[in-house]
Scaffold this active site. Structure first.
Site, PDB file in Angstrom:
ATOM      1  N   HIS A   7      -4.700  -3.381   6.321  1.00 47.70           N
ATOM      2  CA  HIS A   7      -4.482  -3.660   4.899  1.00 47.70           C
ATOM      3  C   HIS A   7      -5.826  -4.065   4.313  1.00 47.70           C
ATOM      4  O   HIS A   7      -6.139  -5.250   4.141  1.00 47.70           O
ATOM      5  CB  HIS A   7      -3.449  -4.775   4.685  1.00 47.70           C
ATOM      6  CG  HIS A   7      -3.375  -5.188   3.239  1.00 47.70           C
ATOM      7  ND1 HIS A   7      -2.913  -4.353   2.247  1.00 47.70           N
ATOM      8  CD2 HIS A   7      -3.758  -6.320   2.600  1.00 47.70           C
ATOM      9  CE1 HIS A   7      -3.003  -4.960   1.079  1.00 47.70           C
ATOM     10  NE2 HIS A   7      -3.518  -6.159   1.267  1.00 47.70           N
ATOM     11  N   ASP A  27       0.847  -1.205   0.000  1.00 51.26           N
ATOM     12  CA  ASP A  27       0.000   0.000   0.000  1.00 51.26           C
ATOM     13  C   ASP A  27       0.882   1.255   0.000  1.00 51.26           C
ATOM     14  O   ASP A  27       0.597   2.236  -0.687  1.00 51.26           O
ATOM     15  CB  ASP A  27      -0.907  -0.021   1.238  1.00 51.26           C
ATOM     16  CG  ASP A  27      -1.613  -1.360   1.377  1.00 51.26           C
ATOM     17  OD1 ASP A  27      -2.396  -1.706   0.483  1.00 51.26           O
ATOM     18  OD2 ASP A  27      -1.339  -2.083   2.350  1.00 51.26           O
TER      19      ASP A  27
END
Ligand code: NAD
Ligand code: LMR
Length: 329
Positions: free
Chosen positions: A188, A160
């Site tokens: 996440h 990410d």
């Protein structure tokens, strides 16, 4: 070879991330160009043959740093003496599966793996959980390894982080290397919060350089947070090479340190920093030195960031409560 080999265990080794990851570990990109590695591959019995095929290819790479490969279907053997454990194999969500079913199915994987790490891993073991839901799977494994320091269990949000760097660089028309101090907060998952308010571009404020709240709220944040789904839609399979790349980055920086004047994002057990309840495995900005990491302190969190962080941390709290209810932690 002068140094003793480091034992690296990879679970789900026959999967697509495993295939992208193992060759990079063998070539020295995980731990450094002077560090031999011994690979221990854990798979379920049905996938051992495929893992053996990958091992044949690893052999054909004639990697000078690769000191050996073992393939096992038993977690105790897989983690015996391990120094670095990459927990990639997980149960994906299939049609008709509720979130609770997914958490329970993964509990069946991460509980015994935590126990096996507790029983046999090396004293300096470092654990990265990649398999989803990564933060909560890490929490489950950690709960079953009471003799291992809790902070050694980490979850991957580096993909990410890298996605956020790439999207911001594209917006500003600048190389990724000009951007520092990106942060991913929280889970996440699609609730994660990529924060550019503390990020810098060529030493100045990234948020000021962007100066476009509409892009931030309606393009950047959803694009980064939902990039996993975008990749699945485009490839027909979840991200693999970029996930493997992020796993390499995560462990490399944990072991070798983060560059001066920058930080990275890692899912780590909260010490209560930034109001994240203690013990939740949540993504934070961290610096790594001497094989350890520290959460960056003292960052300013504006109201916009606060509400986004709270939402993602709220989701992590719900996941923790769900696995607690299932008796998994
Ligand atoms: P994959 O299905 O190709 O491979 C998974 C492998 O795990 C399979 O070979 C399977 O046999 C194995 N496995 C299942 N249970 C196991 C167990 N108990 N022990 C050992 N091995 C086991 O999946 P993939 O594309 O390699 O992805 C793996 C995981 O990583 C998924 O959960 C995926 O959602 C996740 N992922 C996480 C991130 C992240 O940023 N954190 C990014 C991408 C993918
Ligand atoms: C990703 O971020 O690419 C993955 O976590 C997506 C997924 O669900 O496997």
């Amino acid at each position: 070879m002068t140094q003793a080999p480091v034992n690296v265990t990879v679970t789900g080794a026959a999967g697509q991330i495993g295939y992208a990851l193992l060759f990079r570990i063998a070539s020295g990109q995980l731990l450094g160009q002077d560090q031999p590695v011994r690979l221990r591959l854990l798979e379920i019995p049905q996938a051992v043959k495929a893992a053996e095929g990958t091992a044949l290819e690893l052999e054909d790479g004639a990697f000078p740093l690769l000191a050996g490969i073992d393939i096992v279907d038993d977690a105790k053997q897989a983690f015996d003496g391990t120094n670095v454990a990459l927990l990639v194999g997980a149960r994906p969500r299939t049609k008709g599966m509720e979130r609770g079913d997914l958490l329970e199915a993964n509990g069946g994987i991460f509980k015994p793996q935590g126990e096996a790490i507790n029983a046999g891993a090396a004293d300096d073991v470092k654990i990265l959980v990649v398999g989803n839901p990564a933060n909560t799977n890490a929490l489950i494994a950690q709960a079953h390894a009471p003799d291992v320091p809790a902070e050694r269990f980490t979850a991957m949000t580096r993909l990410d982080h890298n996605r956020a760097l790439a999207q911001l660089a594209k917006k500003l028309g600048t190389p990724v290397s000009d951007i520092k101090k990106m942060t991913i907060w929280g889970n996440h998952s699609a609730t994660q919060y990529p924060d550019i308010f503390n990020a810098e571009v060529k030493g100045g404020s990234a948020a000021e350089a962007v100066n476009d709240q509409n892009w931030l709220e309606n393009e950047f944040i959803p694009r980064v947070a939902k990039r996993g789904a975008e990749i699945i839609e485009a490839r027909g399979a979840s991200s693999a090479a970029s996930a493997a790349n992020a796993a390499i980055d995560h462990v490399h920086d944990w072991v070798n340190g983060t560059p001066e004047g920058d930080w990275v994002s890692m899912g780590v057990p909260s010490d209560g920093s930034y109001g994240v309840p203690e013990g939740l495995i949540s993504s934070f900005p961290v610096v790594c030195r001497g094989g350890a990491y520290e959460i960056v302190q003292g960052l300013e969190i504006n109201d916009f960031s606060r509400s986004r962080i709270d939402a993602s941390v709220g989701e992590l709290t719900e996941e923790r409560d769900a696995v607690r209810k299932l008796g998994l932690i």
